[in-house]
Design an enzyme around this catalytic site. Structure first.
Site, mmCIF file in Angstrom:
data_model
loop_
_atom_site.group_PDB
_atom_site.id
_atom_site.type_symbol
_atom_site.label_atom_id
_atom_site.label_comp_id
_atom_site.label_asym_id
_atom_site.label_seq_id
_atom_site.Cartn_x
_atom_site.Cartn_y
_atom_site.Cartn_z
ATOM 1 N N GLU A 79 0.853 -1.186 0.000
ATOM 2 C CA GLU A 79 0.000 0.000 0.000
ATOM 3 C C GLU A 79 0.892 1.239 0.000
ATOM 4 O OE1 GLU A 79 -3.106 0.109 -0.363
ATOM 5 O OE2 GLU A 79 -3.866 -1.871 0.185
ATOM 6 N N ASP A 132 -19.184 -9.658 -9.113
ATOM 7 C CA ASP A 132 -19.072 -8.772 -7.956
ATOM 8 C C ASP A 132 -18.417 -7.453 -8.358
ATOM 9 O OD1 ASP A 132 -19.311 -8.208 -5.116
ATOM 10 O OD2 ASP A 132 -17.133 -8.438 -5.016
#
Length: 292
Positions: free
Chosen positions: A209, A234
């Site tokens: 991240e 999804d």
């Protein structure tokens, strides 16, 4: 590609030596090829084998001395007809020559053993791909997820090639897919995290991240699915129903617009995400054109 069978049926003879094709059988094969190419290949392979077996028996008889006392055109024709019947009996047996010919023809036609040819999944020979600069794993990934991407396109309006590219970028063309703790696949090729409202299965893995512009290793929870189709569905729900991504759908006209829209909406923390994704989208479109 339509299957065009060769003239293989040996129903008549010319001068007792040359084998002529039964044109009606050829026409029948051509007609059936349009309806069922796999069955036509099977029949053509059997006729190849029958022709070969007749030639073998013909050679065997030619190498055997005959008395010549009762030989005439009638006995010769009878012998040839008998050989044709014997050849028919020996043709099409499991593990025989026709089975090998059938497999070879299926590979050349791009037809799988389990069904008829699917143009969207036909694999081109690897040498042809190499000439076009397409790595086999790239081709395989695109063809593997093509149907699911097209289904998601119907729900979102986002081009299937864009979604294929995003799945490829997030998973490293399928080489870095998120796995569950037991090593089984999570089928999450989009890197969608398990938000607080997610009630399905979860895969917890270490990921990179960008915090304050710096790459850091963190442990995060990602959604886990039962199949790739579930993952694409999804994703379609997430992009199509979430107000956060409304502009992404609106700007999906170009690769750059779609990629920058995702980054602006906060899909990923990588500051170079849009540029990277746009490049993969362009690659995917180029490959799809090459495979068409």
């Amino acid at each position: 590609m339509a299957f065009n069978p060769l003239p293989l049926n040996t129903g008549s003879y010319s001068g007792g030596n040359a084998l002529n094709a039964d044109t009606r059988s050829i026409d029948a094969l051509k007609a059936s090829a349009a309806r069922d190419p796999k069955a036509s290949i099977k029949e053509a392979a059997k006729q190849f084998e029958s022709l070969f077996m007749q030639e073998v028996m013909k050679s065997m008889r030619a190498s055997t001395l005959s008395s010549g006392l009762l030989d005439n055109s009638a006995t010769q024709m009878g012998t040839e007809m008998l050989d044709q019947q014997f050849a028919g009996k020996m043709t099409g047996l499991p593990g025989g020559l026709s089975a090998a010919i059938e497999r070879q023809l299926q590979r050349q036609m791009g037809i799988a053993d389990g069904g008829a040819k699917d143009a969207t999944k036909t694999l081109q020979p690897l040498p042809a791909l190499a000439k076009k600069g397409i790595a086999p794993h790239v081709q395989s990934f695109i063809q593997k997820h093509d149907a699911a991407a097209k289904s998601a396109q119907e729900q979102t309006g986002i081009p299937a090639s864009f979604m294929l590219a995003q799945a490829a970028h997030e998973s490293g063309w399928g080489k870095r897919e998120i796995s569950n703790k037991d090593g089984s696949p999570s089928f999450n090729v989009f890197g969608i995290k398990a938000t607080p409202g997610w009630t399905g299965k979860v895969a917890e893995v270490q990921t990179t991240e960008y915090i304050d512009g710096k790459a850091q290793k963190v442990t995060a929870k990602f959604r886990a699915y039962g199949s790739y189709d579930e993952a694409f569905k999804d994703y379609a729900r997430l992009i199509g129903s979430n107000e956060r991504y409304r502009d992404v759908v609106a700007k999906a006209g170009t690769a750059e617009g779609f990629a920058r829209g995702l980054q602006k909406a906060g899909y990923a923390t990588d500051p170079e995400y849009a540029d990277k994704l746009a490049r993969v989208i362009n690659t995917t479109v180029r490959v799809q054109r090459a495979l068409a």
